[in-house]
Design an enzyme around this catalytic site. Structure first.
Site, short mmCIF file in Angstrom:
data_model
loop_
_atom_site.label_atom_id
_atom_site.label_comp_id
_atom_site.label_asym_id
_atom_site.label_seq_id
_atom_site.Cartn_x
_atom_site.Cartn_y
_atom_site.Cartn_z
N ARG A 1 -12.89 14.72 8.55
CA ARG A 1 -13.74 15.11 7.41
C ARG A 1 -15.15 15.43 7.89
O ARG A 1 -15.67 14.74 8.78
CB ARG A 1 -13.82 13.98 6.38
N ARG B 1 -2.70 -2.04 -3.28
CA ARG B 1 -3.93 -1.31 -3.02
C ARG B 1 -3.91 -0.05 -3.89
O ARG B 1 -2.95 0.71 -3.86
CB ARG B 1 -3.99 -0.93 -1.55
N HIS C 1 -13.20 2.19 0.56
CA HIS C 1 -13.13 1.08 1.53
C HIS C 1 -13.75 -0.19 0.92
O HIS C 1 -14.20 -1.07 1.66
CB HIS C 1 -13.91 1.38 2.82
N GLU D 1 -8.20 -6.11 4.99
CA GLU D 1 -8.07 -5.75 3.58
C GLU D 1 -6.87 -6.46 2.95
O GLU D 1 -6.91 -6.83 1.78
CB GLU D 1 -7.91 -4.23 3.46
N ASN E 1 0.88 -1.18 0.00
CA ASN E 1 0.00 0.00 0.00
C ASN E 1 0.91 1.23 0.00
O ASN E 1 1.48 1.58 1.03
CB ASN E 1 -0.89 -0.04 1.25
#
Ligand code: ADP
Length: 412
Positions: free
Chosen positions: A240, A90, A179, A392, A7
């Site tokens: 956020r 990823r 996601h 993941e 990643n």
């Protein structure tokens, strides 16, 4: 076969080496501050841990260092890079081009490049990671696994925005969702765990971390998700703001405030407003103190009214999405909590489910005291509520193995 999962961020490269025979993690690590002063690698293999501080000018150097430590006589777990059968990367944004993971070739790289405007911070870094691994592991297959792919089954009524249609047709402005690898893993794993088939099941996945998103999954396919064109839409998150009236952007641009709350005195750009919305909002912006849910809990429990408001807004937002997705799917059979907050914050899970008895969801306070795979609903709850830790990396590794051995991914 051993699969390396990578990643890559703009200044970091996270990796994990997994032996797919038994799906065992052999080693993992993180190269930080690539191209910045103070760069270092942190690596662990079982109980053995090490840290190397050295100059790491670019992603290729980071990939080289990763391979070196993986073959290190003391901290390594392989003798030669030939033992790495393939690398799974990823990638944040696959746009509408990718509905599943792919083996990286020139066309795939171009399609990732075409998505740069959609994922300007992540996609260029993800591609740098791919190209670095191609250089230091010549001939080893590279696979790209997209955060957006699982959500590509959404119908147009869920992914279209109500702006003129030409913006979707010409500029691909639409909901993509993120996601996806986590939502896909968790939606599969919960069915395995409960010993049921995804067919005929209506599942709501609550992925609650620093970034948070919900998805509505029917018959194993994503019907809707809360993040949008970018990860800014949806729930209140660590930093956020989540969904709000788009006119807020114009209002803040014309009336910006300094950090101390006094007027800045001149307008700011849309980009600057989006920085506020992405980096200074959410739990951090409301509490004024922290983006971390643990801090918010401690502050709220100690009577801090802003932290209490932040927690209430988060819980209220999750409840509203659960209600919306249950209505959209015509019911809900399973609600799953995952990621940092979803897996660890029992109080928040209880606050979310409390009050949902009207739709058949009831939590069991004792069973809810878990951080691992578990059913946490009461015996008489019609909706099964579960905790399923996300993974993941294993999903990326499985897709990578499938693509290099059979040419297609199982159970997309
Ligand atoms: P990311 O989106 O960066 O992967 P995570 O999934 O790690 O984030 O989630 C981070 C959030 O999870 C933080 O708000 C943190 O408070 C919460 N969290 C992580 N671990 C724990 C824990 N052990 N107990 C309570 N909350 C936790």
């Amino acid at each position: 076969m051993k699969i390396l999962v990578v990643n890559a961020g703009s200044s970091s490269l996270k990796y994990q080496l997994i032996d797919m025979d038994g799906e065992k993690e052999l080693a993992k690590g993180l190269v930080e501050r690539i191209g910045i002063e103070g760069s270092r690698l942190k690596h662990s293999a079982g109980d053995k841990k090490t840290e190397i501080a050295q100059e790491i000018p670019d992603h290729e150097a980071a990939a080289q260092l990763m391979l070196k430590i993986l073959q290190d006589p003391e901290f390594g777990v392989i003798k030669s890079t030939d033992e790495i059968g393939a690398v799974g990367h990823r990638v944040l944004h696959g746009g509408s081009a990718f509905t599943a993971s792919v083996i990286v070739n020139d066309a795939a790289k171009q399609a990732i490049r075409d998505c740069f405007p959609l994922g300007p911070l992540h996609n260029p870094a993800n591609l740098m990671g791919i190209e670095a691994c191609e250089k230091v592991m010549k001939g080893t297959p590279q696979v790209a696994v997209f955060d957006t792919a699982f959500h590509q089954t959404m119908p147009p009524k869920a992914y279209m925005y109500g702006v003129p249609k030409m913006y979707e047709e010409k500029l691909h402005v639409r909901r993509y969702g993120f996601h996806g690898t986590s939502h896909r893993y968790v939606s599969r794993r919960v069915c395995e765990f409960l010993g049921i088939s995804p067919e005929g099941k209506k599942i709501i996945i609550c992925h609650l971390g620093n970034g948070s998103s919900l998805s509505a999954v029917k018959d194993g396919k994503c019907q809707d998700t809360s993040m949008g064109l970018t990860p800014l839409e949806g729930l209140l998150m660590g930093t956020r703001c989540g969904s709000c009236d788009p006119a807020v952007v114009q209002f803040i641009a014309n009336n910006p405030l300094k950090d101390d709350g006094t007027p800045l005195g001149h307008p700011i750009s849309v980009d600057e407003v989006l920085t506020i919305m992405n980096k200074k909002s959410g739990l951090l912006g409301i509490s004024g103190k922290s983006s971390d849910c643990r801090d918010i809990d401690s502050l709220a429990d100690a009577g801090d009214p802003d932290a209490e408001l932040a927690r209430e807004m988060l819980v209220y937002g999750i409840k509203k999405y659960i209600g919306a997705y249950a209505a959209a799917m015509g019911g809900v059979d399973i609600i799953v909590f995952t990621a940092g907050i979803g897996e660890n914050n029992a109080d928040l899970r209880k606050q979310v489910i409390d009050g949902l008895e009207f739709m058949g969801a009831k939590i069991d306070a004792e069973k809810n005291k878990t951080r691992s795979e578990a059913v946490i609903s009461a015996d008489d709850s019609r909706v099964t509520v579960c905790v399923i830790p996300t993974n993941e990396e294993i999903m990326i590794a499985r897709d990578t193995l499938d693509l290099v051995t059979t040419g297609k991914v199982r159970d997309n």
